[in-house]
Design an enzyme around this catalytic site. Structure first.
Site, PDB file in Angstrom:
ATOM      1  N   VAL A  30       1.268  -1.155   0.146  1.00  0.00           N
ATOM      2  CA  VAL A  30      -0.004   0.576   0.097  1.00  0.00           C
ATOM      3  C   VAL A  30       0.949   1.068   0.049  1.00  0.00           C
ATOM      4  O   VAL A  30       1.976   0.845   0.560  1.00  0.00           O
ATOM      5  CB  VAL A  30      -1.278  -0.155   1.137  1.00  0.00           C
ATOM      6  CG1 VAL A  30      -1.493  -1.204   1.274  1.00  0.00           C
ATOM      7  CG2 VAL A  30      -0.213  -0.220   1.886  1.00  0.00           C
ATOM      8  N   ASP A  48       4.655   5.892  -3.071  1.00  0.00           N
ATOM      9  CA  ASP A  48       3.978   6.068  -3.988  1.00  0.00           C
ATOM     10  C   ASP A  48       5.218   4.996  -5.350  1.00  0.00           C
ATOM     11  O   ASP A  48       5.956   4.284  -4.983  1.00  0.00           O
ATOM     12  CB  ASP A  48       4.646   7.500  -4.867  1.00  0.00           C
ATOM     13  CG  ASP A  48       3.307   8.296  -4.118  1.00  0.00           C
ATOM     14  OD1 ASP A  48       2.719   8.423  -3.505  1.00  0.00           O
ATOM     15  OD2 ASP A  48       4.001   9.796  -4.205  1.00  0.00           O
ATOM     16  N   SER A 114      -7.576  -2.981 -18.377  1.00  0.00           N
ATOM     17  CA  SER A 114      -9.292  -2.730 -18.185  1.00  0.00           C
ATOM     18  C   SER A 114      -9.541  -2.684 -19.186  1.00  0.00           C
ATOM     19  O   SER A 114      -8.734  -2.552 -20.516  1.00  0.00           O
ATOM     20  CB  SER A 114      -9.168  -0.874 -17.795  1.00  0.00           C
ATOM     21  OG  SER A 114     -10.422  -0.120 -18.439  1.00  0.00           O
ATOM     22  N   TYR A 138      -6.760   7.287 -19.218  1.00  0.00           N
ATOM     23  CA  TYR A 138      -6.732   6.301 -18.470  1.00  0.00           C
ATOM     24  C   TYR A 138      -6.870   4.435 -19.215  1.00  0.00           C
ATOM     25  O   TYR A 138      -5.743   3.758 -18.942  1.00  0.00           O
ATOM     26  CB  TYR A 138      -7.725   6.119 -17.017  1.00  0.00           C
ATOM     27  CG  TYR A 138      -7.649   4.921 -16.284  1.00  0.00           C
ATOM     28  CD1 TYR A 138      -7.175   4.458 -15.261  1.00  0.00           C
ATOM     29  CD2 TYR A 138      -9.063   3.893 -16.501  1.00  0.00           C
ATOM     30  CE1 TYR A 138      -6.632   3.341 -14.479  1.00  0.00           C
ATOM     31  CE2 TYR A 138      -8.856   2.239 -16.054  1.00  0.00           C
ATOM     32  CZ  TYR A 138      -8.300   2.420 -15.085  1.00  0.00           C
ATOM     33  OH  TYR A 138      -7.862   1.141 -14.099  1.00  0.00           O
ATOM     34  N   LYS A 142      -3.183   2.037 -19.366  1.00  0.00           N
ATOM     35  CA  LYS A 142      -3.194   0.850 -19.363  1.00  0.00           C
ATOM     36  C   LYS A 142      -2.838  -0.640 -20.523  1.00  0.00           C
ATOM     37  O   LYS A 142      -1.995  -1.306 -20.083  1.00  0.00           O
ATOM     38  CB  LYS A 142      -4.693   0.156 -18.588  1.00  0.00           C
ATOM     39  CG  LYS A 142      -5.184   1.166 -17.392  1.00  0.00           C
ATOM     40  CD  LYS A 142      -4.662   0.307 -16.401  1.00  0.00           C
ATOM     41  CE  LYS A 142      -4.923   0.054 -15.129  1.00  0.00           C
ATOM     42  NZ  LYS A 142      -4.243  -0.941 -14.228  1.00  0.00           N
ATOM     43  N   GLY A 187     -33.601   8.001  -3.695  1.00  0.00           N
ATOM     44  CA  GLY A 187     -34.597   7.785  -4.543  1.00  0.00           C
ATOM     45  C   GLY A 187     -35.122   8.927  -5.642  1.00  0.00           C
ATOM     46  O   GLY A 187     -35.779   9.446  -5.348  1.00  0.00           O
ATOM     47  N   ILE A 188     -33.636   9.336  -5.664  1.00  0.00           N
ATOM     48  CA  ILE A 188     -33.888  10.516  -6.781  1.00  0.00           C
ATOM     49  C   ILE A 188     -34.575   9.902  -8.786  1.00  0.00           C
ATOM     50  O   ILE A 188     -34.382   8.829  -8.974  1.00  0.00           O
ATOM     51  CB  ILE A 188     -32.587  10.788  -7.186  1.00  0.00           C
ATOM     52  CG1 ILE A 188     -31.703  11.585  -6.219  1.00  0.00           C
ATOM     53  CG2 ILE A 188     -32.277  11.804  -8.490  1.00  0.00           C
ATOM     54  CD1 ILE A 188     -30.460  11.757  -6.460  1.00  0.00           C
TER      55      ILE A 188
END
Length: 311
Positions: A30, A48, A114, A138, A142, A187-188
């Site tokens: 992580v 990172d 992806s 993105y 990939k 509930g939109i």
């Protein structure tokens, strides 16, 4: 084995599943240890992901790497070139890890890519053999990472497995699925009651089951696999099933998809409209046949499991 991105949605699920398999030792990498898990023995804080990351001391203890770490979302107005950030992490960071993995003697590198590598719209289902056509930064990052991994595989002999999932759903899923769930929960009223597209999905439990199958299956070596539940849904049907699984029926208004598309284009929301109104299907027959695998859960079962866990 080492699992990168172990604090993310997919990475957490992988770690949980591996932890239930007797005889498997899995360690998660992580960026930073969560405060409540500072002493967690199965997690390593490695900072990172970048082209300068040093994985050499960590990799010596493993024979398989499952690389689920990635930068998936960028707030565009905060950066000049979004693709530059994607490339640094998703391409340069991935290839740095893979190069060091090969030097450390890692046998197999499983890369979570992806379906966006194939494209973002279909007239017929994608197969893993179709010519890639990434349409967004993105997905392009990939695709570049995949190309770099194949170069490393040819030069070093390290086995590479690439898995391209479509939209992944599950408890606390981020992105588009999370948005759909929030809309239904609130509930939109949604003008999505007459959308007749076809989109492939993959439940987190099915995706993780496939990833685990790819860890040591002989036929997985140096292959590209598409992931999916094996059942395609329209946006209308997905919202209805989400509502049923939650016990809170979706409030859907049947507005013609063509009118919605026009409105979205005029408002500059063409990309969002494509995700809601367009079709994106994958053919998982190669995945099932080559790996002797089938999704253990149907869409309905996957959604039910998702919301059962949230109660």
């Amino acid at each position: 084995m080492l699992v990168t991105g172990a604090s993310g949605f997919v990475g957490r699920a992988i770690m949980h599943a591996l932890g239930t398999i007797e005889g498997v030792c899995a360690v998660g990498a992580v960026r930073e240890l969560p405060v409540k898990n500072r002493s967690e023995q199965s997690l390593l804080s490695l900072g990172d992901l970048s082209k300068t990351s040093d994985w050499s001391l960590v990799l010596a203890d493993f024979d398989v790497v499952i690389h689920a770490a990635a930068r998936a979302h960028i707030v565009k107005h905060e950066v000049t070139d979004p693709f530059d950030i994607y490339r640094k992490i998703n391409v340069q960071g991935t290839l740095r890890l893979a190069e060091q993995a090969a030097k450390a003697g890692i046998k197999r590198f499983v890369f979570i890519s992806s379906v966006g590598v194939n494209g973002n719209i279909t007239s017929r289902p994608f197969t893993s053999a179709i010519q890639p056509n990434p349409a967004e930064p993105y997905a392009l990052s990939k695709w570049e990472a995949e190309q770099g991994l194949w170069n490393i595989q040819r030069e070093t002999g390290m086995e590479v497995v690439i898995i391209r999932p479509p939209l992944v759903y599950g408890l606390d899923a981020p992105g588009n699925f999370g948005s759909l769930v929030r809309w239904v929960q609130k509930g939109i009223p949604l003008p999505l009651g007459a959308v007749h597209n076809k989109r492939s999905l993959v439940g987190i439990d099915n995706l993780v089951d496939l990833i685990i199958r790819c860890i040591d299956h002989p036929a997985a070596a140096n292959e590209v696999f598409l992931a999916g539940d094996g059942e395609d849904l329209s946006t209308t049907d997905l919202l209805r099933r989400v509502g049923e699984a939650m016990g809170k029926p979706a409030r859907l208004i049947p507005v013609p998809a063509g009118l919605l598309q026009l409105g979205a284009t005029l408002l500059g929301r063409k990309a969002m409209a494509q995700r809601l109104l367009g079709s994106l299907q994958v053919d998982i027959s190669k995945t099932c046949e080559l790996l002797d695998w089938k999704p253990p859960y149907t869409v309905q079962e996957g959604l039910k499991r998702c919301f059962e866990r949230s109660n």
